[in-house]
Design a protein around this motif. Sequence first.
Motif, short mmCIF file in Angstrom:
data_model
loop_
_atom_site.label_atom_id
_atom_site.label_comp_id
_atom_site.label_asym_id
_atom_site.label_seq_id
_atom_site.Cartn_x
_atom_site.Cartn_y
_atom_site.Cartn_z
N CYS A 27 0.82 -1.22 0.00
CA CYS A 27 0.00 0.00 0.00
C CYS A 27 0.85 1.26 0.00
N VAL A 28 2.01 1.19 0.63
CA VAL A 28 2.79 2.41 0.86
C VAL A 28 4.21 2.31 0.30
N TYR A 29 4.50 1.25 -0.44
CA TYR A 29 5.84 1.10 -1.00
C TYR A 29 6.12 2.19 -2.03
N ASN A 30 7.30 2.78 -1.94
CA ASN A 30 7.75 3.80 -2.89
C ASN A 30 6.81 5.01 -2.93
N VAL A 31 6.21 5.30 -1.80
CA VAL A 31 5.32 6.46 -1.67
C VAL A 31 5.96 7.44 -0.69
N SER A 32 5.95 8.71 -1.03
CA SER A 32 6.50 9.72 -0.14
C SER A 32 5.69 9.78 1.15
N THR A 33 6.39 9.84 2.27
CA THR A 33 5.72 9.88 3.57
C THR A 33 4.74 11.04 3.65
N SER A 34 5.08 12.15 3.04
CA SER A 34 4.21 13.33 3.09
C SER A 34 2.90 13.12 2.35
N ASP A 35 2.83 12.09 1.51
CA ASP A 35 1.61 11.81 0.75
C ASP A 35 0.69 10.83 1.47
N VAL A 36 1.13 10.30 2.62
CA VAL A 36 0.36 9.28 3.34
C VAL A 36 -0.40 9.91 4.50
N LEU A 37 -1.68 9.61 4.58
CA LEU A 37 -2.53 10.06 5.68
C LEU A 37 -3.26 8.86 6.27
N VAL A 38 -3.65 8.97 7.53
CA VAL A 38 -4.47 7.96 8.19
C VAL A 38 -5.75 8.64 8.67
#
Length: 221
Positions: A27-38
Amino acid sequence: VSVEIKGGYSCTGAVFTVYYILTAASCVYNVSTSDVLVRTNTVTPGWRGTVHMVREVAIHPDYTPDSLFPANIALLKLHKKLHFGNQITPVTLWRRMPHIGSEGFTTGWGTACDQFNEISQKAQLKKSFKVPVVIVEPRYCFVINNRTYLSCVSSTTSLSYSPCQTDMGGLLIIHKKLAGLNLLTINRVFSVFTSVSPYIPWIKSAAFRTHSENFFENRNI
């Protein structure tokens, strides 16, 4: 909880501690941390509830994007801690591999099918669901033959709705404990879950490596 990428729904996650969320690595591989929300406190992903910023993404070192199954597990560290209550509670981890015949339920977001495997018109949009399931022989999930740390799951619901298009990271719960994370649904009938028990040492190491144990509340290993 709902894990969102660039403002759009991506996967289901499970609250592990006040700071950490468990989900599938893919789900989060190779995704910028700043683009991830919970998102918490919602029954519809991407809608209302409370949004939490993610500070760090930790992916199991054995996971590779070329193969969906091995070590497909990740931890998300939040910027601010969660406040547990009626709507937000941490999971306890199931400490052994689920055996064939074990019963539980799967929950997350997805669409639903009736007994004829037709998608319900009332469930076209992703929304939260909870469906009873049983662990079945690996041969029914042909893609996991000879693979370890995976479970094949089938719905026990024959006359009502069952999950036919579950989302990545959906939760497998056995005896009120988190036993697996959804990776794949086959023919709208069977689902492949990665079992969390073999990865408990990594989860503990990744979550607690920079803090004393007193830093975390309600640890459930």
